[in-house]
Design a protein around this motif. Structure first.
Motif, mmCIF file in Angstrom:
data_model
loop_
_atom_site.group_PDB
_atom_site.id
_atom_site.type_symbol
_atom_site.label_atom_id
_atom_site.label_comp_id
_atom_site.label_asym_id
_atom_site.label_seq_id
_atom_site.Cartn_x
_atom_site.Cartn_y
_atom_site.Cartn_z
ATOM 1 N N GLY A 38 0.856 -1.181 0.000
ATOM 2 C CA GLY A 38 0.000 0.000 0.000
ATOM 3 C C GLY A 38 0.888 1.226 0.000
ATOM 4 N N ALA A 39 0.277 2.396 -0.064
ATOM 5 C CA ALA A 39 1.068 3.627 -0.068
ATOM 6 C C ALA A 39 0.223 4.787 0.432
ATOM 7 N N VAL A 40 0.889 5.690 1.137
ATOM 8 C CA VAL A 40 0.321 6.995 1.461
ATOM 9 C C VAL A 40 1.054 8.014 0.606
ATOM 10 N N ALA A 53 -3.785 10.740 0.041
ATOM 11 C CA ALA A 53 -4.516 9.480 -0.108
ATOM 12 C C ALA A 53 -3.750 8.346 0.540
ATOM 13 N N ALA A 54 -4.492 7.424 1.127
ATOM 14 C CA ALA A 54 -3.941 6.173 1.646
ATOM 15 C C ALA A 54 -4.549 5.047 0.828
ATOM 16 N N ILE A 55 -3.694 4.256 0.193
ATOM 17 C CA ILE A 55 -4.131 3.243 -0.758
ATOM 18 C C ILE A 55 -3.549 1.894 -0.344
ATOM 19 N N CYS A 67 -3.739 3.886 6.612
ATOM 20 C CA CYS A 67 -4.337 5.165 6.981
ATOM 21 C C CYS A 67 -3.318 6.289 6.794
ATOM 22 N N LEU A 68 -3.819 7.504 6.611
ATOM 23 C CA LEU A 68 -2.943 8.644 6.358
ATOM 24 C C LEU A 68 -1.942 8.883 7.480
#
Length: 409
Positions: A38-40, A53-55, A67-68
Motif C-alpha cells: 500500500g502507499a500513502v 490518499a492512503a491506498i 491510513c494517512l
C-alpha cells in the motif's frame, strides 16, 4: 498527532483533479500487482496540500487498510533531516564545508586509502592525499564505506567494516572509533560511494552540541515543526500504527518480515543513526518538506537561514567527478543531477531526463519511501510504503511523471 489536512483543490494550486486521480490509479495498480502492500501519498503546491490518499494495506494478512497517519520506517529519508540539523550548526559557525572531518572528530584523523589486496590476502593501503572534508562527507565522496549497501562479499572496504564490527557499536563514539580502523575506498574527492557519512554527521552533531542526535533534532527541528510522530524509536502511540514491513524479490509474493537492516527500537537508544534511523509519518515529513520549500522558516520563525537551505539544495559535488555517473538504488548522480547536502539536486532536469524544475531536491528510503521538493514549481510530494525490494518499481520517478503532466498553471 500531526495529521495531513487537505486545504485546497488541485485546481486551486494549478494542478488537475484528473491528474491526482491518475496518481491514485497508478498506486492502486502497483498494490494490485503485488509490488507494494500500500502507499500513502501527499502532494502540496504553493504551500497548500491539494491531495492526500492512503491506498492499499497496512497489513495484507488481515486486510487492514492503510491510513494517512500510519507510521513508517523511513530509513534513508533520515538523511535530509540530518542535513537540516547539521546546517543549523553551520548557521552558527560551528563548521565549514572545507573543514577536515577530523577537525570535529579527531579519532578520524590520519585515515589511509585502500590500494590493493596483496597475494596473501592482506590489504595494502597508501597515504591519503588529503583527509576527507565536510563537503566530501555530505556528498558521499569522502571514501567511507557502508557495509550494508554493498552486496559484494569480496568488497575490501565492506570487509574491513565488518571486521571492525562497525554495526556492533554501542553508540556513535564507539562507531567512530571502529570506522577509524578502516581504510577509505579511494582518495577523497576522487569518486562517489554510498556511505556511512550521514551517521558520521550524527556523531559530529553530538560532539559539537554535547547532546544526543535524537534530543538535538527533537528540540531544534521536530518540536518547532510539529513533527510529533517522528522519532528514532517507535513511540508508544505509534506502535500499533507502524505499517507492516514486507520483503519482495523478483515476482515473489510480498512476505512480512522483521526489520533486516536495523532493530525497531521501542525506546530511545544510545546509537541514533543519522543515515537511516527515523520512524515518521507522511504528515510529519510533509511538514519537513514544506519547511525546506519555505526557505527554512515555519510560522514566521526562522529555524534555518535561507542561505543554509540554498546550500542543502545546491550542487556540492567535487569538480573532478561531476561528469561521472553513479547510482544508489533508484537514485542516480550524473549529467544534470548532482549531490547537495545529503540528497540529490537536479541542476539540469532536461539533461537528466526528468520533468521536475531546476533545483529540485530529493531522496528516498530502502523500504520504498520517497519525496522531493521543487522550488521552481513550488511543489512537494511525499510518499510512503513499506517493502524492501531490490527490484521494486521506481515510485518516485513514476509519480513525478504523473504529477508534472497535471500542472496547468
Amino acid at each position: 498527532m500531526s495529521r495531513v489536512k487537505v486545504s485546497a483543490r488541485p485546481e486551486d494550486v494549478g494542478l488537475s483533479s484528473a491528474g491526482m486521480e491518475e496518481l491514485g490509479a497508478y498506486l492502486r495498480s502497483e498494490v494490485d500487482a503485488g509490488t507494494i502492500p500500500g502507499a500513502v501519498i501527499v502532494v502540496a503546491r504553493k504551500g497548500r496540500v491539494c491531495h492526500a490518499a492512503a491506498i492499499g494495506f497496512h497489513t495484507i494478512a488481515t486486510d487492514r487498510p492503510l491510513c494517512l497517519d500510519d507510521g513508517f520506517r523511513i530509513f534513508s529519508m533520515t538523511k535530509p533531516v540530518t542535513a537540516a540539523g547539521l546546517m543549523m550548526l553551520w548557521d552558527e559557525g560551528r563548521w565549514q564545508f572545507d573543514d577536515p572531518v577530523a577537525l570535529h572528530l579527531p579519532e578520524l584523523d590520519g585515515l589511509q586509502v585502500y590500494d590493493r589486496r596483496n597475494a596473501d590476502g592482506s590489504v595494502r593501503v597508501v597515504t591519503a592525499e588529503h583527509q576527507p572534508t565536510m563537503r566530501e562527507l555530505v556528498t558521499h565522496t569522502a571514501g567511507f564505506g557502508y557495509a550494508l549497501a554493498m552486496p559484494d562479499p569480496n568488497d575490501p572496504i565492506d570487509e574491513a567494516y565488518r571486521h571492525a564490527g562497525v554495526w556492533d557499536a554501542d553508540d556513535l563514539p564507539d562507531m567512530m572509533q571502529r570506522i577509524a580502523r578502516c581504510p577509505l575506498a579511494y582518495q577523497p574527492g576522487r569518486s562517489w560511494r554510498y556511505s556511512i557519512g550521514m551517521d558520521i554527521q550524527g556523531a559530529i552533531i553530538e560532539r559539537l552540541t554535547g547532546t544526543s542526535l535524537s534530543d538535538f533534532l527533537s528540540d531544534r527541528l521536530f518540536a518547532p515543526l510539529g513533527m510529533d510522530d517522528t522519532h528514532f524509536h517507535i513511540a508508544p502511540n505509534q506502535k500499533d500504527k507502524l505499517a507492516t514491513l514486507y520483503l519482495r524479490f523478483g515476482n515473489a509474493n510480498l512476505t512480512p518480515i522483521h526489520n533486516l537492516l536495523q532493530p525497531d527500537y521501542e525506546a530511545p537508544h544510545a546509537r541514533p543513526l543519522g543515515g537511516s534511523g527515523l520512524f515518521s509519518t507522511a504528515g510529519d515529513y510533509t511538514r519537513f518538506a514544506q519547511f525546506l520549500l519555505d526557505g527554512g522558516s515555519h510560522s514566521s520563525v526562522e529555524l534555518l537561514s535561507r542561505e543554509a537551505i540554498h546550500q542543502i539544495m545546491s550542487d556540492q559535488m567535487p569538480d573532478a567527478i561531476r561528469a561521472n555517473s553513479f547510482t544508489a538504488g533508484h537514485q542516480s548522480i550524473g549529467p544534470g543531477v548532482a549531490m547537495g547536502v545529503n540528497g540529490v539536486v537536479f541542476t539540469d532536469p532536461a539533461l537528466a531526463g526528468a520533468p521536475v524544475g531546476r533545483g529540485t531536491y530529493q531522496w528516498d528510503g530502502a523500504a520504498g519511501t520517497w519525496f522531493w521538493v521543487d522550488p521552481e514549481n513550488d511543489l512537494l510530494c511525499v510518499g510512503m510504503t513499506q517493502v524492501l525490494s531490490p527490484d521494486g518499481p521506481n515510485l518516485q520517478r513514476n509519480t513525478q511523471q504523473i504529477i508534472y503532466r497535471s500542472i496547468s498553471a
